[in-house]
Write an enzyme that holds these catalytic residues in place. Structure first.
Site, PDB file in Angstrom:
ATOM      1  N   LYS B  81       1.022  -1.094  -0.085  1.00 12.65           N
ATOM      2  CA  LYS B  81      -0.063  -0.066   0.115  1.00 12.65           C
ATOM      3  C   LYS B  81       0.783   0.889  -0.036  1.00 12.65           C
ATOM      4  O   LYS B  81       1.879   1.306   0.858  1.00 12.65           O
ATOM      5  CB  LYS B  81      -0.901  -0.149   1.343  1.00 12.65           C
ATOM      6  CG  LYS B  81      -1.982   1.075   1.329  1.00 12.65           C
ATOM      7  CD  LYS B  81      -2.936   0.865   2.536  1.00 12.65           C
ATOM      8  CE  LYS B  81      -3.823   2.144   2.745  1.00 12.65           C
ATOM      9  NZ  LYS B  81      -4.740   2.105   3.921  1.00 12.65           N
ATOM     10  N   SER B 156      -9.503   1.825   2.979  1.00 10.20           N
ATOM     11  CA  SER B 156      -8.861   2.665   2.169  1.00 10.20           C
ATOM     12  C   SER B 156      -7.924   1.865   1.244  1.00 10.20           C
ATOM     13  O   SER B 156      -7.357   2.312   0.340  1.00 10.20           O
ATOM     14  CB  SER B 156      -8.230   3.852   3.115  1.00 10.20           C
ATOM     15  OG  SER B 156      -7.090   3.148   4.012  1.00 10.20           O
ATOM     16  N   SER B 180      -9.804  -0.275   7.066  1.00  8.14           N
ATOM     17  CA  SER B 180      -9.331  -0.314   5.702  1.00  8.14           C
ATOM     18  C   SER B 180      -8.490  -1.393   5.111  1.00  8.14           C
ATOM     19  O   SER B 180      -8.299  -1.517   4.133  1.00  8.14           O
ATOM     20  CB  SER B 180      -8.557   0.720   5.832  1.00  8.14           C
ATOM     21  OG  SER B 180      -8.789   2.065   6.057  1.00  8.14           O
TER      22      SER B 180
END
Lengths: 95, 507
Positions: B81, B156, B180
């Site tokens: 990420k 997210s 997330s």
């Protein structure tokens, strides 16, 4: 309690943000809806409850008072917007 | 043994193939890089792909394998990420503010996975500064759900989830502040785990809300997550909240056989918070989750209703704390030492304001403003302190529940993935979707989401398992045994059925 334009401008100043004129109304409206959401918390009586700031009750760790980091100034300043002679440059603060 | 395409093979099969020299890490890395090149334009799951660096890492992994010095992830491709700092590669946090930021150091998680010999293919898309539940706030555009064009991937960590679901990468890292990892895993039909707060070092992970943020792992299955999670954990003196505990080999633990193969979850008590199944939950999700609970019972687990009375106020308490911490964490982005600086300004304060207003998107600015408000004089007690007291009450609910059960099972999200733009004008509606995931972060507990069905539109549905502190092995074992008896985790979106290179491997 709906937010006034003055309160929004004050918040923006505290947060170091500038809100363009055409975004003031929509920002105020959206913040108001967030305030309605968070006001729901007032329904619970929390008298005598200890606030919880962290999921693990940790004491600060101590270590030997010795140098552990090397000088990385050149690497750190390579990504800075503006530097000179090892210093970060910002607009003049004092005349 | 069923032959599956290499890009769809579990990590254990990739490990075997690499060790037995059936395939090299360079070949494997090229297969996934080619898939990214072919399919990522449809998904936008990646912000940065570094082919040369990935192939160099793959070559050194091959050399290590040849020396018989391989660790479980040596030579296995993964993606990070884009919230984890990576030395020498762009780390953007999906923000214009950091669109030029090349970190001078690696996050602890990135260092650990480099040491393990894993091959990083690149950095995945996310909501700006991990603030969002849909990956629509990214400066680089939204991530598309591989199951349906025009649909969000969740957030997210939506880029990592979409990339794993589409088999553009076998496993990926994420972070979870209020759901997330678990929510995008549910929306993309894969497995994701967020461990106990403190198990994964936050050093070099760009902070959203420091007391809630925790790294996590994505894989097609609990077993794949187990491989990645073990390599991400470990004590780190550079994070003051890192916990000094021995690293567990989760893949070995979950691989151990159960005494009763027919009822492998015999003796496990699963708590079911009945309130979570009432108002606001979509019927198709309720049906799928109830079906999964019946399956858990068939595997030997016993179910027991539990009560988490204060969790109904988790969303407001969570957002107050998350926004307060975020507004404080994001003060460092001021255009002085790194990141975006406005081109023109009158003085220092004007430079701060212009740089921040140009650099941050609308949702980030809303959260900074709200966080500033709840921390400001006259409002601190009513909002921030009250939220921290509710956090104590919610944590107490979980403590009481875990006196009666070993795990808690519930839906991961009250909705399945929605259409792009559907909730963009209504931030509060989107926040309310975090009802089942955010209380877990407030308490700092581990949580896992695994697929358990589909709705009529063909979109995946996730089941969340919540454990007591440090029960990651138990969570992964329960999910693994569920997955050994079911095939939800083997369903693939059409894009993952598109073989770019038709090699197969014995699973």
């Amino acid at each position: 309690m709906p937010l006034s334009n003055e309160q929004l401008m004050r918040l923006a100043r505290l947060a170091r943000l500038s809100i363009p004129d055409d975004k003031v109304d929509i920002t105020r409206k959206q913040l108001d809806s967030i305030f309605i959401l968070i006001a729901q918390m007032q329904a619970v009586n929390t008298t005598g409850i200890e606030p919880m700031s962290h999921p693990q009750e940790l004491a600060a760790r101590l270590r030997e008072d010795v140098v552990t980091e090397t000088d990385c100034r050149t690497a750190f300043q390579a990504i800075a917007p503006h530097t000179e002679a090892g210093l970060y440059l910002v607009p003049k603060v004092i005349e | 043994m069923t032959p599956v395409p290499i890009f769809d093979a579990p990590v254990s099969a990739l490990r075997r193939a690499l060790d037995e020299k059936e395939i090299s890490s360079v070949e494997l890395t090229n297969i996934f890089l080619d898939r990214i090149e072919a399919f990522d334009p449809e998904l936008n799951a990646f912000i940065t792909v570094d082919r040369d660096r990935a192939l160099a890492e793959a070559r050194s992994a091959d050399a290590r394998i040849a020396r018989n010095e391989a660790d479980p992830l040596t030579g296995i491709p993964l993606a990070h990420k884009d919230v984890f700092c990576t030395e020498g590669i762009l780390t953007t946090c999906a923000s214009r503010m950091l669109s030029n930021f090349v970190s001078p150091y690696d996050a602890h998680v990135v260092s650990l996975l480099k040491q393990a010999g894993a091959v990083s293919l690149g950095k995945t898309n996310l909501d700006e500064f991990a603030m969002g539940s849909s990956c629509e706030t990214s400066y680089y555009g939204p991530v598309i759900n591989p199951w349906k064009p025009g649909t969000i991937a969740g957030g997210s960590s939506g880029g990592s989830a979409a990339a794993v679901a589409a088999r553009l990468v076998p496993i990926a890292t994420g972070t979870d502040t209020g759901g997330s990892v678990r929510q995008p895993a549910a929306f993309c039909g894969i497995t994701g785990i967020k461990p106990t707060y403190g198990l994964i070092s936050r050093y070099g992970t760009i902070a959203c809300a420091s007391s809630l943020d925790q790294g996590g792992a994505f894989g097609a299955s609990a077993e794949d997550c187990a491989f990645l999670l073990s390599s991400m954990t470990g004590f780190d003196t550079r994070d003051s909240t890192s916990l000094d505990r021995p690293v567990e080999n989760y893949a070995a633990i979950i691989g151990a056989g159960a005494p009763d193969a027919a009822r492998p979850l015999d003796g496990l008590t699963i708590g079911v918070p009945r309130d979570f199944f009432s108002t606001g939950l979509n019927d198709e999700i309720r049906t799928a989750v109830e079906g999964a609970l019946a399956q858990y019972r068939a595997l030997g687990a016993s179910l027991r209703d539990i009560d988490l009375p204060n969790v109904r106020l988790a969303v407001p308490a969570y957002y107050v704390i998350a926004m307060a911490e975020a507004s404080s964490n994001l003060t460092k982005f001021d255009g002085v030492r790194y990141g975006h600086r406005a081109a023109e300004y009158a003085d220092l304060v004007d430079m701060y304001c212009k740089s921040r207003s140009e650099g941050f998107g609308a949702e980030v600015q809303r959260r900074i403003l709200t966080g500033t408000f709840v921390l400001s004089h006259g409002y601190y007690d009513a909002y921030y302190l009250q939220a921290q007291k509710l956090r104590r009450l919610i944590t107490g609910d979980f403590e009481r529940a875990f006196a009666e059960c070993d795990l808690i099972a519930c839906p991961t999200s009250p909705a399945t993935a929605w259409a792009l733009g559907e909730m963009s004008d209504d931030p509060v509606q989107m926040y309310l979707g975090d009802i089942y995931t955010s209380p877990v972060n407030l308490a700092g507990l581990p949580g896992l989401s695994h697929p358990c069905g589909f709705n009529a539109a063909g979109l995946p549905i996730g089941l969340q398992l919540i454990g007591s502190y440090f029960s990651e092995a138990r969570l992964l074992t329960a999910a693994h045994r569920f997955q050994q008896a079911t095939d939800w985790h083997l369903r693939r979106p059409p894009i993952a059925g598109s073989a770019h290179i038709p090699d197969t491997i014995d699973k």
